[in-house]
Design a protein around this motif. Sequence first.
Motif, PDB file in Angstrom:
ATOM      1  N   ASN A  79      16.774   0.792 -12.659  1.00  0.00           N
ATOM      2  CA  ASN A  79      17.953   1.072 -11.859  1.00  0.00           C
ATOM      3  C   ASN A  79      17.601   1.709 -10.516  1.00  0.00           C
ATOM      4  OD1 ASN A  79      19.669   0.114 -13.842  1.00  0.00           O
ATOM      5  ND2 ASN A  79      19.844   2.094 -14.858  1.00  0.00           N
ATOM      6  N   THR A  80      16.593   2.582 -10.529  1.00  0.00           N
ATOM      7  CA  THR A  80      16.206   3.233  -9.284  1.00  0.00           C
ATOM      8  C   THR A  80      15.715   2.222  -8.267  1.00  0.00           C
ATOM      9  OG1 THR A  80      15.560   5.228 -10.490  1.00  0.00           O
ATOM     10  CG2 THR A  80      14.691   4.962  -8.247  1.00  0.00           C
ATOM     11  N   ALA A  81      14.840   1.315  -8.736  1.00  0.00           N
ATOM     12  CA  ALA A  81      14.303   0.299  -7.830  1.00  0.00           C
ATOM     13  C   ALA A  81      15.405  -0.597  -7.319  1.00  0.00           C
ATOM     14  CB  ALA A  81      13.232  -0.535  -8.543  1.00  0.00           C
ATOM     15  N   ASN A  82      16.284  -1.034  -8.217  1.00  0.00           N
ATOM     16  CA  ASN A  82      17.364  -1.910  -7.799  1.00  0.00           C
ATOM     17  C   ASN A  82      18.308  -1.189  -6.854  1.00  0.00           C
ATOM     18  OD1 ASN A  82      16.687  -4.287  -9.097  1.00  0.00           O
ATOM     19  ND2 ASN A  82      17.576  -3.627 -11.034  1.00  0.00           N
ATOM     20  N   GLY A  83      18.535   0.076  -7.121  1.00  0.00           N
ATOM     21  CA  GLY A  83      19.438   0.831  -6.280  1.00  0.00           C
ATOM     22  C   GLY A  83      18.898   0.978  -4.871  1.00  0.00           C
ATOM     23  N   SER A  84      17.615   1.368  -4.757  1.00  0.00           N
ATOM     24  CA  SER A  84      17.042   1.538  -3.429  1.00  0.00           C
ATOM     25  C   SER A  84      16.917   0.214  -2.711  1.00  0.00           C
ATOM     26  CB  SER A  84      15.668   2.208  -3.521  1.00  0.00           C
ATOM     27  OG  SER A  84      14.760   1.377  -4.205  1.00  0.00           O
TER      28      SER A  84
ATOM     29  N   PHE B  65      12.372 -11.374  -9.576  1.00  0.00           N
ATOM     30  CA  PHE B  65      11.179 -11.858 -10.259  1.00  0.00           C
ATOM     31  C   PHE B  65       9.936 -11.127  -9.746  1.00  0.00           C
ATOM     32  CE2 PHE B  65       7.568 -14.795 -10.531  1.00  0.00           C
ATOM     33  CZ  PHE B  65       7.589 -15.125 -11.882  1.00  0.00           C
ATOM     34  N   CYS B  66       9.807 -11.025  -8.426  1.00  0.00           N
ATOM     35  CA  CYS B  66       8.647 -10.360  -7.835  1.00  0.00           C
ATOM     36  C   CYS B  66       8.642  -8.871  -8.170  1.00  0.00           C
ATOM     37  CB  CYS B  66       8.646 -10.550  -6.320  1.00  0.00           C
ATOM     38  SG  CYS B  66       8.321 -12.244  -5.776  1.00  0.00           S
ATOM     39  N   LEU B  67       9.821  -8.258  -8.116  1.00  0.00           N
ATOM     40  CA  LEU B  67       9.927  -6.828  -8.402  1.00  0.00           C
ATOM     41  C   LEU B  67       9.448  -6.511  -9.809  1.00  0.00           C
ATOM     42  CD1 LEU B  67      10.891  -3.970  -7.640  1.00  0.00           C
ATOM     43  CD2 LEU B  67      13.167  -4.616  -8.463  1.00  0.00           C
ATOM     44  N   THR B  68       9.869  -7.314 -10.773  1.00  0.00           N
ATOM     45  CA  THR B  68       9.436  -7.110 -12.154  1.00  0.00           C
ATOM     46  C   THR B  68       7.930  -7.256 -12.278  1.00  0.00           C
ATOM     47  OG1 THR B  68      11.542  -7.986 -12.951  1.00  0.00           O
ATOM     48  CG2 THR B  68       9.742  -7.879 -14.532  1.00  0.00           C
ATOM     49  N   GLY B  69       7.364  -8.168 -11.502  1.00  0.00           N
ATOM     50  CA  GLY B  69       5.927  -8.402 -11.565  1.00  0.00           C
ATOM     51  C   GLY B  69       5.094  -7.256 -11.041  1.00  0.00           C
ATOM     52  N   PHE B  70       5.455  -6.705  -9.874  1.00  0.00           N
ATOM     53  CA  PHE B  70       4.594  -5.659  -9.321  1.00  0.00           C
ATOM     54  C   PHE B  70       5.092  -4.244  -9.596  1.00  0.00           C
ATOM     55  CE2 PHE B  70       7.309  -6.635  -5.539  1.00  0.00           C
ATOM     56  CZ  PHE B  70       7.837  -5.372  -5.301  1.00  0.00           C
ATOM     57  N   ASN B  71       6.363  -4.109 -10.005  1.00  0.00           N
ATOM     58  CA  ASN B  71       6.900  -2.783 -10.275  1.00  0.00           C
ATOM     59  C   ASN B  71       6.834  -2.439 -11.756  1.00  0.00           C
ATOM     60  OD1 ASN B  71       9.800  -1.189 -10.838  1.00  0.00           O
ATOM     61  ND2 ASN B  71       8.612  -0.392  -9.113  1.00  0.00           N
ATOM     62  N   GLY B  72       6.719  -3.450 -12.596  1.00  0.00           N
ATOM     63  CA  GLY B  72       6.648  -3.227 -14.038  1.00  0.00           C
ATOM     64  C   GLY B  72       7.976  -3.479 -14.712  1.00  0.00           C
TER      65      GLY B  72
ATOM     66  N   SER C 144       3.438   5.742  -3.183  1.00  0.00           N
ATOM     67  CA  SER C 144       4.638   6.456  -3.622  1.00  0.00           C
ATOM     68  C   SER C 144       4.922   6.246  -5.111  1.00  0.00           C
ATOM     69  CB  SER C 144       5.846   6.008  -2.799  1.00  0.00           C
ATOM     70  OG  SER C 144       6.103   4.629  -2.988  1.00  0.00           O
ATOM     71  N   GLY C 145       3.983   5.589  -5.805  1.00  0.00           N
ATOM     72  CA  GLY C 145       4.130   5.402  -7.250  1.00  0.00           C
ATOM     73  C   GLY C 145       5.084   4.296  -7.646  1.00  0.00           C
ATOM     74  N   GLN C 146       5.388   3.374  -6.731  1.00  0.00           N
ATOM     75  CA  GLN C 146       6.331   2.301  -7.016  1.00  0.00           C
ATOM     76  C   GLN C 146       5.647   0.989  -7.395  1.00  0.00           C
ATOM     77  OE1 GLN C 146       8.301   2.788  -3.138  1.00  0.00           O
ATOM     78  NE2 GLN C 146      10.204   3.178  -4.235  1.00  0.00           N
ATOM     79  N   LEU C 147       4.324   1.023  -7.448  1.00  0.00           N
ATOM     80  CA  LEU C 147       3.559  -0.163  -7.812  1.00  0.00           C
ATOM     81  C   LEU C 147       2.849   0.078  -9.135  1.00  0.00           C
ATOM     82  CD1 LEU C 147       2.800  -2.937  -6.459  1.00  0.00           C
ATOM     83  CD2 LEU C 147       0.668  -1.851  -5.749  1.00  0.00           C
TER      84      LEU C 147
ATOM     85  N   THR D  46       0.831  -1.199   0.000  1.00  0.00           N
ATOM     86  CA  THR D  46       0.000   0.000   0.000  1.00  0.00           C
ATOM     87  C   THR D  46       0.867   1.250   0.000  1.00  0.00           C
ATOM     88  OG1 THR D  46      -1.760  -1.172   1.195  1.00  0.00           O
ATOM     89  CG2 THR D  46      -1.818   1.236   1.237  1.00  0.00           C
ATOM     90  N   ARG D  47       1.920   1.222   0.796  1.00  0.00           N
ATOM     91  CA  ARG D  47       2.836   2.359   0.828  1.00  0.00           C
ATOM     92  C   ARG D  47       3.585   2.495  -0.496  1.00  0.00           C
ATOM     93  NH1 ARG D  47       7.029   2.028   4.388  1.00  0.00           N
ATOM     94  NH2 ARG D  47       7.226   4.302   4.287  1.00  0.00           N
ATOM     95  N   ALA D  48       3.938   1.359  -1.098  1.00  0.00           N
ATOM     96  CA  ALA D  48       4.622   1.391  -2.392  1.00  0.00           C
ATOM     97  C   ALA D  48       3.696   1.971  -3.465  1.00  0.00           C
ATOM     98  CB  ALA D  48       5.082  -0.013  -2.782  1.00  0.00           C
ATOM     99  N   ALA D  49       2.428   1.612  -3.409  1.00  0.00           N
ATOM    100  CA  ALA D  49       1.465   2.136  -4.374  1.00  0.00           C
ATOM    101  C   ALA D  49       1.296   3.639  -4.191  1.00  0.00           C
ATOM    102  CB  ALA D  49       0.118   1.426  -4.207  1.00  0.00           C
TER     103      ALA D  49
END
Length: 249
Positions: free
Chosen positions: A235-240, A224-231, A178-181, A173-176
């Motif tokens: 690099n930003t996602a992987n970095g954080s 695998f999960c990150l690609t599924g829910f993040n799109g 902040s626009g990360q979902l 919910t917090r990820a959504a």
Amino acid sequence: MQYVLNMAQKTELPVTMPKEEPAWKQRAVERSTRAAKLRAEQRVVQFLDAAQAIIAEKGSLDLTVQEVVDRSRQSLRSFYQHFSGKHELLLALFENALSESAEEISEAAADEPDPLVQLRIAVRLLFEQSHSDQARQRRPLFTDFAPQLLISHPAEVKVAHAPLLAVITEMMTRAAASGQLRSDLRPRRAAAMVMQTAMFLSQSNGVAAGEHAHPITADEVWAFCLTGFNGSANNTANGSATSNGSATS
């Protein structure tokens, strides 16, 4: 007529208020109730510990109620005062394992402000928890009991997973927010899919070690999960997500 009314008033029974229990009596009853509850909780823990020890020794769920009673050094009567049978005992162990998992994940991610990093911590821990010594002792609950429970008692499975799902849903919910979902995903559904993916891959990863020359890693599951829910695993996602630890494979 007035005479009749007067007589009717005289013959009415007096109205009395119910007398409250004295304060000392209420305190005594409450103290007795608390003591009984504490004793019951202690007995339940003894039964659970005994059952878990037997499962760890045998590596299976091939145990009887009498074995649990004997190991706990309690009575059969006491067992059936707290459990309807073996199924309810195993269900209690299953629920307890998932509740502890949720607490561990929540504590590990509590100080992390980035919801994506929180999710990474959750996925990694959820995957790695099944490879700890304690998890190996509990493995039959997940590899044998849980699949049967899913078919025969789906409502019980849903209740057992509720604490863990709630933790991951809050992160989603917090990820959504902040626009990360991905905009087309709902946080709770995404949380359920991530939870089930991490748990299934973890529990099946080491069942037949000889068949897995290159077993799946926690980092692969996260990617695998990150690609599924993040799109996309940008690099930003992987970095954080790697700011609190290495994510190299």
